[in-house]
Design an enzyme around this catalytic site. Structure first.
Site, PDB file in Angstrom:
ATOM      1  N   TRP A 150       0.783  -1.153   0.102  1.00 22.38           N
ATOM      2  CA  TRP A 150       0.049   0.160  -0.153  1.00 22.38           C
ATOM      3  C   TRP A 150       0.827   1.253  -0.110  1.00 22.38           C
ATOM      4  CZ3 TRP A 150      -2.818   1.606   5.315  1.00 22.38           C
ATOM      5  CH2 TRP A 150      -1.948   1.867   6.009  1.00 22.38           C
TER       6      TRP A 150
ATOM      7  N   ASP B 226      -6.088   7.130  -2.652  1.00 24.31           N
ATOM      8  CA  ASP B 226      -5.759   8.570  -2.287  1.00 24.31           C
ATOM      9  C   ASP B 226      -4.983   8.607  -1.323  1.00 24.31           C
ATOM     10  OD1 ASP B 226      -8.023   7.734  -1.003  1.00 24.31           O
ATOM     11  OD2 ASP B 226      -9.097   9.366  -1.250  1.00 24.31           O
TER      12      ASP B 226
ATOM     13  N   LYS C 241     -16.213   5.039  -0.291  1.00 25.68           N
ATOM     14  CA  LYS C 241     -15.757   3.716   0.487  1.00 25.68           C
ATOM     15  C   LYS C 241     -16.646   2.927   1.069  1.00 25.68           C
ATOM     16  CE  LYS C 241     -11.698   2.409   3.228  1.00 25.68           C
ATOM     17  NZ  LYS C 241     -10.359   2.949   3.968  1.00 25.68           N
TER      18      LYS C 241
ATOM     19  N   GLU D  94       5.828   7.857   5.416  1.00 25.05           N
ATOM     20  CA  GLU D  94       6.759   7.586   6.423  1.00 25.05           C
ATOM     21  C   GLU D  94       8.165   8.269   6.213  1.00 25.05           C
ATOM     22  OE1 GLU D  94       3.656   4.623   5.679  1.00 25.05           O
ATOM     23  OE2 GLU D  94       5.279   5.348   4.334  1.00 25.05           O
TER      24      GLU D  94
ATOM     25  N   GLN E 102       2.421  -6.123   4.629  1.00 27.46           N
ATOM     26  CA  GLN E 102       2.330  -5.439   5.876  1.00 27.46           C
ATOM     27  C   GLN E 102       2.963  -6.399   7.162  1.00 27.46           C
ATOM     28  OE1 GLN E 102      -1.730  -3.811   6.577  1.00 27.46           O
ATOM     29  NE2 GLN E 102      -1.813  -4.156   4.198  1.00 27.46           N
TER      30      GLN E 102
END
Length: 486
Positions: A59, A90, A182, A258, A320
């Site tokens: 992601w 987005d 969503k 990040e 992940q």
């Protein structure tokens, strides 16, 4: 045909792009399903892994860069007619790598590339910032030199028309900015139960380590007003939202970026102005390694909190799962690595009270087993099973992987015949096993047997994955018996 493009815990994100996917696969794209390797097939890149997707991108906004490589190859190397379609959320488009890819595609006039932005205005941890709107996204793409369309992502007819128009555009890549919803079509109360992303163990206590971390940070915030917390749009998973609720003026939402989050933390901590804690999934800290590395050169003092370690993440999938983070941080000079196994040790870690713990021992112990995090309860379960067979083992929770309490480990090894088994929910390279091997390397007659994750995992039940990769209680029992036989 039904196209499922989500890990178990992300169905609502998929529903927002259902019409986009349907139009691409059933109307726009040239693709021979029985010949997935056909060189004339159009290419498709998405953040989730499908059999028809060539590259896994997670992601973290890596998909558009991959799509640029495919489009560049098609246009300049193969001079082929295939087109490349890349679907982005987005949230992930907040990553800087997305905008690097936008500049690349424009510079090389990749008119065989179409990027579809699924703009539903909801991220992993809540709503996205107001400036991340349809209009702003359109202006940014146009500023990078892209041909841009704004559409209703739920209007199939309009989507068909826009993708046809994109094929007529020359010398410019195309961005389709689709306004979506969503969770559209998903009932407010799911018809199926969701499994927790992190499994806790009742034998230790009932609080997940990540929640204990959030509670400890909030408590620390009351004790010291210099404490600030940053998060990368994961606050509802890392539980940094507890700190935000109690100390909103000292919480910084960095969204899915990040590298910037770590840089901001470094800036906040300069001159000792603040005590900065930056939190996200441990796997995503790997993107910020350069910022972390440069921080050590600046002798900065920041605290990085990574959740969701190892295959025990389960259904969220390998993108992940943090399996390399121990190796990465062990290579960072002057870095202390805490690896708490329960809520109590997590709170101690947050308050910087490091201490190696011998969890279970007796005078008749035959083997020392070292487990951390999710593998500690597995080691304790193995100890219970073995005790019924009159085999006693010593169980150690190292708590800090770096620095490692070598004295306690060596003393325990000598007390158990020089036999050590390490069990870790990480890859073996650079992990606990290698750290223990290094710690005992100068000691004669100590044997270290390592149990760790081998190969790239897939999604699954946490307990099943622990067993598949040989780090469950059952495998520890087998390893103990084997090492005693030899």
């Amino acid at each position: 045909m039904t196209c499922v493009m989500s890990a178990f815990s992300h169905p609502t994100a998929c529903s927002s792009s259902a019409e986009i996917m349907s139009v691409l696969f059933f109307y726009t794209m040239r693709y021979k399903q029985l010949e997935p390797e056909n060189p004339d097939n159009d290419r498709f890149v998405v953040s989730k892994r499908l059999s028809i997707v060539d590259v896994a991108t997670g992601w973290l906004g890596q998909g558009l860069g991959v799509a640029c490589g495919m489009a560049y190859t098609g246009k300049y190397f193969d001079t082929a007619s295939y087109r490349v379609f890349c679907l982005l959320g987005d949230s992930e488009s907040l990553e800087g790598s997305v905008w690097e890819a936008l500049a690349f595609a424009s510079h090389y006039s990749l008119d065989n590339l179409v990027a579809i932005f699924d703009v539903n205005r909801l991220g992993h941890g809540g709503s996205l910032p107001p400036e991340h709107s349809i209009d702003i996204c359109q202006k940014r793409c146009e500023a990078f030199g892209w041909n841009t369309y704004v559409v209703d992502g739920r209007d199939v007819e309009v989507l068909c028309q826009v993708f046809w128009q994109a094929a007529q555009v020359k010398k410019k890549p195309t961005a389709v900015i689709a306004k979506t919803f969503k969770g559209r079509g998903v009932p407010s109360k799911p018809a199926f139960p969701f499994l927790p992303a992190v499994v806790t163990d009742a034998r230790l206590q009932d609080v997940a380590t990540r929640k204990a971390c959030g509670l400890a940070l909030a408590r620390l915030g009351h004790i010291n007003d210099r404490v600030v917390v940053l998060d990368g749009d994961t606050k509802n998973s890392t539980f940094s939202e507890i700190f935000k609720k109690e100390h909103p003026e000292r919480f910084i939402e960095c969204f899915i970026a990040e590298q910037n989050m770590v840089s901001v933390a470094l800036g906040c901590a300069t001159h000792g102005r603040t005590i900065a804690f930056a939190s996200t999934f441990a796997a995503f800290l790997t993107r910020a390694f350069d910022q972390i590395r440069m921080g050590t050169m600046s002798q900065a003092n920041i605290n990085l909190v990574g959740s969701h370690c190892g295959v025990s993440v389960g259904e969220d999938g390998p993108s992940q799962m943090a399996l390399e983070d121990l190796a990465m941080f062990r290579a960072v000079p002057h870095c202390t690595i805490f690896y708490p196994s329960d809520a109590v040790s997590t709170e101690h870690a947050v308050f910087l009270a490091a201490d190696t713990k011998v969890i279970r021992q007796s005078a008749s112990d035959k083997v020392t087993v070292i487990g951390a995090g999710i593998t500690l309860p597995e080691a304790l379960a193995a100890a219970d099973d073995l005790s019924k067979q009159d085999i006693s083992i010593r169980v150690i929770d190292p708590f800090t992987v770096k620095p490692l309490d070598a004295a306690t480990i060596i003393a325990s090894a000598k007390a158990t015949g020089g036999r050590i088994i390490t069990v870790e929910d990480h890859y073996p390279e650079g992990g606990i096993g290698e750290a223990v091997c290094a710690a005992v390397s100068m000691e004669p007659d100590i044997l270290v047997h390592q149990l760790a994750v081998s190969g790239v995992p897939r999604s699954g039940q946490p307990s099943e994955l622990l067993d598949v990769f040989g780090i469950s209680a059952r495998h520890i029992v087998v390893a103990v018996k084997c090492i005693l036989m030899n």
